[in-house]
Design an enzyme around this catalytic site. Structure first.
Site, mmCIF file in Angstrom:
data_model
loop_
_atom_site.group_PDB
_atom_site.id
_atom_site.type_symbol
_atom_site.label_atom_id
_atom_site.label_comp_id
_atom_site.label_asym_id
_atom_site.label_seq_id
_atom_site.Cartn_x
_atom_site.Cartn_y
_atom_site.Cartn_z
ATOM 1 N N HIS A 181 0.829 -1.205 0.000
ATOM 2 C CA HIS A 181 0.000 0.000 0.000
ATOM 3 C C HIS A 181 0.864 1.257 0.000
ATOM 4 C CE1 HIS A 181 -3.560 2.433 0.852
ATOM 5 N NE2 HIS A 181 -2.891 3.013 1.827
ATOM 6 N N TYR A 187 -3.499 5.980 -0.327
ATOM 7 C CA TYR A 187 -4.362 7.120 0.001
ATOM 8 C C TYR A 187 -5.572 6.634 0.765
ATOM 9 C CZ TYR A 187 -8.236 5.926 -3.026
ATOM 10 O OH TYR A 187 -9.331 5.297 -3.548
ATOM 11 N N TYR A 476 -3.902 0.474 -8.207
ATOM 12 C CA TYR A 476 -5.026 -0.182 -8.888
ATOM 13 C C TYR A 476 -4.467 -0.917 -10.107
ATOM 14 C CZ TYR A 476 -8.252 2.926 -6.286
ATOM 15 O OH TYR A 476 -8.950 3.601 -5.320
#
Length: 535
Positions: A181, A187, A476
């Protein structure tokens, strides 16, 4: 007819599994001997290495698979899994994988959407970091060291144990692993107030390609820059990050308000107004918007659009209602829509637990929990017109199930240079889009259908999103935007996806990669390539 065709498919499958299992055992013996030579003789490393014939192999592999698309009988499996419980296991795994020519995949939480931390077309080993989960909070210094294998839920809980007025700006899903992450940007709902997780990294420990443990001082500022948003798995294995904590008020306010198009004709106006307000409002306010096609409750057999606003406000409900009455009147927010709570309880609420749930749920890793899912990303830099939105509603209801998550930027994101970290998507972006579709069962036709849906919606969005390049968010992961085969055109293949993820920072990342891993040991389908001039 050949003899092969006369074998029932099940027998062929069993024979294939048997061959792979024997290959795994052969590699296991070689790898284990190497690993024992690299670690303390008193450390029983055999307890941390799993071959395909080990009775616990399947459970260890599947525990941190978070996308069920990559947990099928046809998915390529690692020859070995190493569940590192000590930094020496990480060092040894790097050296031994390199020595016997196995690709290394590094998994912290398993949430990468494309499964690239635990799937490969090459013979590979998974280095699973889940046991390296220490979280050490220093309230006086307002900092924390977090192991790469700790989850965000564990990070938040341990901060809360020590302080009610400190927090950290990272993701809202508590089972996400901290290592991946943070290294990809990271975020959450404190984005507009405090920026990204990588904007608060003070130090790090990483194992490099030579098996050495480096901190910020010994790795140098170039590598330290690269692993804060450039995807650390291209450069080494992050062991831990030192993070600067941020102040949070004793009272925060959350709410979830939804509107449905065929029940409220103002939904298009609402979404249009959200685009004006969400990226420009008070920095203490983060308003996520979900746009989802749903079955109509008014017209049987038809679909409509639901718009949901989910909010985190660093302040009290009265101030929030007053603010949005002025700036976002179409929402019609009332105080009874709001929940006043503490920061840690808002973390629990955002994780879809009922208000008042004990924060210790954040310690639940929720193993073996995986939906079938596909995700994509985009950035919007100019508000989509009302006509454009209405056109999109038609396309979305025709397609069926794929929805949007709109995440507003502005605030702190406008204040940080695009080159400060490898993450370039700062000023100029109104909001980031996540395309999202989930389903519940293993079905090839379903997967084809949803893959087609999300790709079509992505295509429909072309006029409304960033261009030259059409930007994407590294966390993503989306293999549709390009993959690298690491042949003679490796740099050019890498640049296709690299500039979408990293913009003008891509070539600096290539320079760092070439310096620290010139033989490209640390690689995956979308890793940073080495320089084409390397010789």
């Amino acid at each position: 007819m050949s003899n092969t065709r006369m074998f029932p498919l099940a027998i062929l499958l069993l024979l294939n599994i048997s061959v792979l299992s024997k290959a795994s055992d052969s590699v296991y013996n070689t790898f284990l001997q190497c690993l024992q030579n690299q670690t303390n003789p008193t450390d029983r490393v055999s307890n941390s290495v799993y071959s395909q014939s080990n009775s616990s192999y399947d459970s260890v592999l599947q525990a941190y698979i978070r996308n069920a698309r990559y947990n099928t009988s046809s998915t390529n499996k690692p020859l070995l899994i190493v569940t590192a419980s000590h930094v020496s296991h990480v060092q040894g795994t790097v050296l031994c994988s390199k020595k016997i020519n196995l690709q290394l995949k590094i998994r912290s939480g398993g949430h990468d959407y494309a499964g690239i931390s635990y799937v490969s077309e090459e013979p590979f080993v998974i280095l699973d970091m889940f046991q390296l989960q220490s979280v050490s909070v220093d309230v006086a210094d307002q900092s924390v060291w977090v192991g790469a294998g700790a989850t965000l839920g564990e990070l938040y809980y341990r901060i809360w144990e020590k302080s009610r007025v400190l927090g950290f700006p990272a993701g809202v899903c508590p089972t996400v692993g901290a290592g991946g992450h943070i290294s990809g940007g990271g975020y959450g709902n404190l984005l507009r107030k405090y920026g990204l997780a990588v904007d608060h990294v003070l130090d790090a420990q990483i194992v490099n390609v030579n098996g050495e443990i480096l901190d910020r001082k010994s790795m140098g500022e170039d590598l330290f820059w690269a692993i804060r948003g450039g995807g650390a798995a291209s450069f080494g294995v992050v062991l831990s990050y030192k993070l600067r904590l941020v102040p949070v008020p004793k009272t925060v306010t959350v709410f979830r308000v939804e509107r449905i198009l065929d029940q409220d004709p103002n939904v298009t106006d609402l979404v249009y107004q959200w685009q004006q307000v969400a990226p420009t409002t008070n920095d203490d306010l983060f308003m996520r918007m979900l746009i989802q096609p749903i079955s109509s409750r008014v017209k049987r057999g038809q679909r409509t659009i639901r718009a949901t606003v989910i909010t985190e406000y660093l302040g009290n409900a009265d101030d929030l209602v007053s603010l949005l009455a002025k700036e976002f009147p179409l929402l019609g927010l009332k105080k009874e829509d709001c929940i006043q709570t503490s920061w840690i309880d808002s973390v629990v609420w955002w994780a879809n637990f009922d208000n008042g749930t004990n924060p210790n749920v954040l310690l639940d890793r929720n193993l073996n929990s995986a939906n079938f899912l596909i995700r994509k990303s985009d950035y919007v830099q100019t508000p989509i017109s009302k006509d454009g939105l209405e056109w999109l509603w038609k396309r979305m209801t025709e397609l069926g199930k794929t929805g949007f998550v709109f995440n507003p930027y502005g605030g702190k994101m406008n204040e940080i240079s695009a080159s400060e970290t490898p993450f370039p998507h700062r000023a100029g972006n109104l909001y980031k889009i996540q395309y999202s579709v989930n389903w519940d069962e293993a079905d090839i036709e379903l997967e084809k259908n949803y893959t087609t849906q999300i790709r079509r919606l992505f295509s429909y969005m072309t006029p409304f999103v960033s261009k030259n390049p059409r930007s994407a968010f590294l966390n993503y992961r989306d293999l549709d935007i390009g993959v690298n085969n690491f042949g003679k055109d490796s740099y050019e293949e890498g640049k296709v996806y690299g500039v979408k993820y990293f913009g003008d920072n891509f070539d600096r990342l290539v320079k760092v990669k070439t310096a620290v891993d010139p033989e490209n040991f640390f690689r995956n389908e979308q890793s940073i390539p080495t320089s084409p001039s390397k010789a």
